[in-house]
Design a protein around this motif. Structure first.
Motif, short mmCIF file in Angstrom:
data_model
loop_
_atom_site.label_atom_id
_atom_site.label_comp_id
_atom_site.label_asym_id
_atom_site.label_seq_id
_atom_site.Cartn_x
_atom_site.Cartn_y
_atom_site.Cartn_z
N ARG A 363 -16.32 48.67 94.67
CA ARG A 363 -16.62 47.87 95.86
C ARG A 363 -15.68 46.66 95.92
O ARG A 363 -15.12 46.35 96.97
CB ARG A 363 -18.09 47.42 95.81
N MET A 364 -15.48 46.00 94.79
CA MET A 364 -14.61 44.82 94.76
C MET A 364 -13.16 45.20 95.04
O MET A 364 -12.45 44.52 95.77
CB MET A 364 -14.70 44.15 93.39
N LEU A 365 -12.76 46.31 94.43
CA LEU A 365 -11.38 46.77 94.59
C LEU A 365 -11.07 47.10 96.05
O LEU A 365 -9.96 46.88 96.53
CB LEU A 365 -11.19 48.02 93.71
N THR A 366 -12.08 47.62 96.75
CA THR A 366 -11.83 48.10 98.10
C THR A 366 -12.23 47.10 99.19
O THR A 366 -12.13 47.41 100.37
CB THR A 366 -12.57 49.44 98.33
N THR A 367 -12.69 45.92 98.80
CA THR A 367 -13.02 44.91 99.81
C THR A 367 -11.72 44.45 100.47
O THR A 367 -10.76 44.11 99.78
CB THR A 367 -13.73 43.70 99.17
N SER A 368 -11.69 44.43 101.80
CA SER A 368 -10.43 44.10 102.49
C SER A 368 -10.17 42.59 102.46
O SER A 368 -11.09 41.78 102.31
CB SER A 368 -10.51 44.57 103.94
N ALA A 369 -8.90 42.24 102.63
CA ALA A 369 -8.51 40.83 102.69
C ALA A 369 -9.21 40.15 103.87
O ALA A 369 -9.57 38.97 103.79
CB ALA A 369 -7.00 40.71 102.79
N GLU A 370 -9.43 40.89 104.97
CA GLU A 370 -10.08 40.30 106.16
C GLU A 370 -11.52 39.91 105.84
O GLU A 370 -12.00 38.85 106.21
CB GLU A 370 -10.08 41.30 107.34
N GLU A 371 -12.21 40.84 105.18
CA GLU A 371 -13.60 40.60 104.80
C GLU A 371 -13.69 39.37 103.88
O GLU A 371 -14.55 38.50 104.05
CB GLU A 371 -14.14 41.86 104.11
N LEU A 372 -12.75 39.28 102.93
CA LEU A 372 -12.77 38.16 102.00
C LEU A 372 -12.44 36.86 102.72
O LEU A 372 -13.00 35.80 102.43
CB LEU A 372 -11.78 38.41 100.86
N SER A 373 -11.56 36.95 103.70
CA SER A 373 -11.19 35.77 104.48
C SER A 373 -12.41 35.26 105.25
O SER A 373 -12.69 34.07 105.29
CB SER A 373 -10.04 36.15 105.42
N ARG A 374 -13.15 36.18 105.84
CA ARG A 374 -14.33 35.81 106.61
C ARG A 374 -15.37 35.13 105.70
O ARG A 374 -15.87 34.04 105.99
CB ARG A 374 -14.94 37.07 107.25
#
Ligand SMILES: *Cc1c(COP(=O)(O)O)cnc(C)c1O
Length: 472
Positions: A363-374
């Motif tokens: 799940r962590m590996l596949t979390t997108s940069a956009e999601e993390l930015s939000r």
């Protein structure tokens, strides 16, 4: 030392409380009830010993009286106890962005695995019991069967970690004979796993072929003799050779091994059960591919990309795995009901096809940069609003996470960082304050700033993280 100062020192030493007085103090009683009378005595002795040394070295200032020394000793005892209590294994919030963080326990377990540990494995359980017939059952059978299904191998077994799996395979299949390996794969992984050392400890002789950067199929073929027991391939994990390189295809090595009647063993280290190339992981071998390409025995870790508990997994040809299972060393390296239980639950996620949603590492590996930015921007705003009057400043910047655990050293998933600075505390002080928080918050320092990467922070930990930051 002159007579006067000697007299002063013995005068001060007489002011030290007795061990018994410390044990009978409120703090001493509290420690005894929490950790036992013996531990309270151990701490009281340590504190008195330290204070005695300080008096002799002249560290304790003049003017101290019996009461103030007793108070100081009691406070020290409380502090000493609090510190020793923090040395055990404790949950932390990992805001380093290092997904498989070896110092922080590598893979966090899935909810299903955690639940299974407390609901199934805590008490008596069927670790080695056949419920249908009421007789002794085969230990680890279900986890092995799941591995067989998921990798396409004929058989599987599980030991303590990948290092012991490699040691076991080499001992059983190659002791007293030669193992052929490319010079480019004689690597050290994570400081204490060195391929040549594991080989010699297992009683096998190393037969290096090729050069550091280039090894050809005929190098292996020419080295095969009556002494050869195994062809070995080792995934270089945290190490890469780039540029003018060559190595035979795995299928070519498998064909050579088959033709000459020698087993082909690959230590894949991390290894993935599912394709992760869409997330930049192009160099991590897929275990089912290795089996399909004809590798006879494969070993890999349970707590790297697989995302479960510490374990060393062996999959491969039935006759070879059966030989390994019958060896006394297998019994010595076997795992507990806890490991089997966590592995079963994790492997079931793969079998259901729900692994990306359920297994934290994936799940962590596949979390997108956009999601993390939000997520990071929302947290920055929340913290910013609550610390308006304080000396703390937060800022959102771009950055990179790390896979860790010796896997994919050249993959750096894009992420968003919450960068924090303080007008009074330095970055090092801030980082240490975060570590002392409850729960401890582990961060990185980049360019003299403390940075937090939410990739490795669970949604359910964000509130705690916010609370920690808002009181800095
Ligand atoms: C990580 C690794 C190991 C050691 O695995 P542990 O499970 O930590 O014992 C062995 N071989 C390779 C190739 C590795 O990457």
């Amino acid at each position: 030392m002159d007579a006067v100062s000697k007299a002063e020192i013995s005068e001060k030493l007489r002011l030290l409380p007795s061990i018994d007085a410390l044990i009978q103090s409120d703090a001493g009683r509290l420690i005894a009830s929490a950790a036992g009378a013996t531990h309270a005595t151990v701490i009281a002795r340590k504190v008195i010993g330290e204070m005695r040394d300080e008096i002799i070295r002249g560290v304790i200032e003049n003017g101290a009286d019996r009461d103030s020394i007793l108070t100081a000793a009691v406070n020290r005892m409380t502090k000493e106890f609090a510190e020793s209590e923090r040395t055990g294994i404790r949950r932390v919030i990992n805001a380093t962005g290092v997904i498989v963080h070896t110092n922080l326990g590598r893979a966090p377990l899935s909810d299903a695995a955690k639940r299974a540990l407390s609901d199934e494995a805590g008490g008596y359980c069927t670790v080695e019991y056949d419920l249908k017939n009421g007789i002794r059952g085969r230990r680890g059978r279900r986890a092995e069967q799941l591995l067989i299904e998921l990798t396409g191998a004929e058989d599987a077994l599980i030991v303590n970690n990948c290092a012991s799996a490699a040691f076991l395979v080499l001992t059983v299949l190659a002791k007293g004979g030669e193992v052929i390996i490319s010079r480019g794969e004689l690597v050290e992984i994570g400081g204490d796993f060195r391929v040549p050392d594991v080989l010699s400890a297992s009683g096998a002789k190393l037969r290096e072929v090729g050069t550091t950067n280039r090894t050809k199929l005929r190098d292996y073929a020419n080295a095969i003799s009556d002494e050869t027991r195994l062809l070995l391939k080792v995934h270089p994990s945290n190490y890469r050779i780039v540029g003018f390189t060559a190595a035979p295809e795995r299928s070519e090595l498998a064909a050579l091994a088959r033709e000459r009647g020698i087993p082909f063993y690959e230590d894949a280290g991390s290894g993935a059960l599912v394709d992760l190339s869409a997330f930049g992981m192009r160099d991590e071998p897929l275990i089912p591919d290795l089996i399909r390409e004809g590798v006879d025995v494969v070993t890999f870790s349970g707590d790297k990309l697989l995302g479960s508990t510490q374990a060393g997994i062996v999959v491969g040809r039935r006759d070879l795995v059966e030989r390994i299972r019958k060896h006394p060393l297998y019994r010595a390296l076997r795992v507990s009901k806890l490991n089997y239980t966590a592995l079963e639950a994790t492997l079931e996620s793969y079998r259901r096809g729900t692994h990306f949603a359920e297994i934290p590492v994936l799940r962590m590996l596949t979390t997108s940069a956009e999601e993390l930015s939000r997520r990071t921007k929302a947290l920055a705003e929340r913290v910013g609003n609550s610390v308006e009057e304080s000396a703390l400043r937060v800022e959102v910047t771009k950055g990179n996470s790390v896979i860790g655990g010796g896997s994919a050293p050249d993959v750096h998933p894009e992420t968003c960082l919450l960068s924090i600075t303080h007008s009074v505390h330095s970055a090092a002080e801030l980082e240490s304050k975060l570590r002392a928080s409850e729960p401890p918050l582990i961060a990185r320092i980049i360019d003299d700033r403390v940075v937090l990467d939410l990739r490795t922070v669970g949604d359910d930990e964000e509130n705690e993280l916010f609370e920690i930051l808002s009181v800095l």
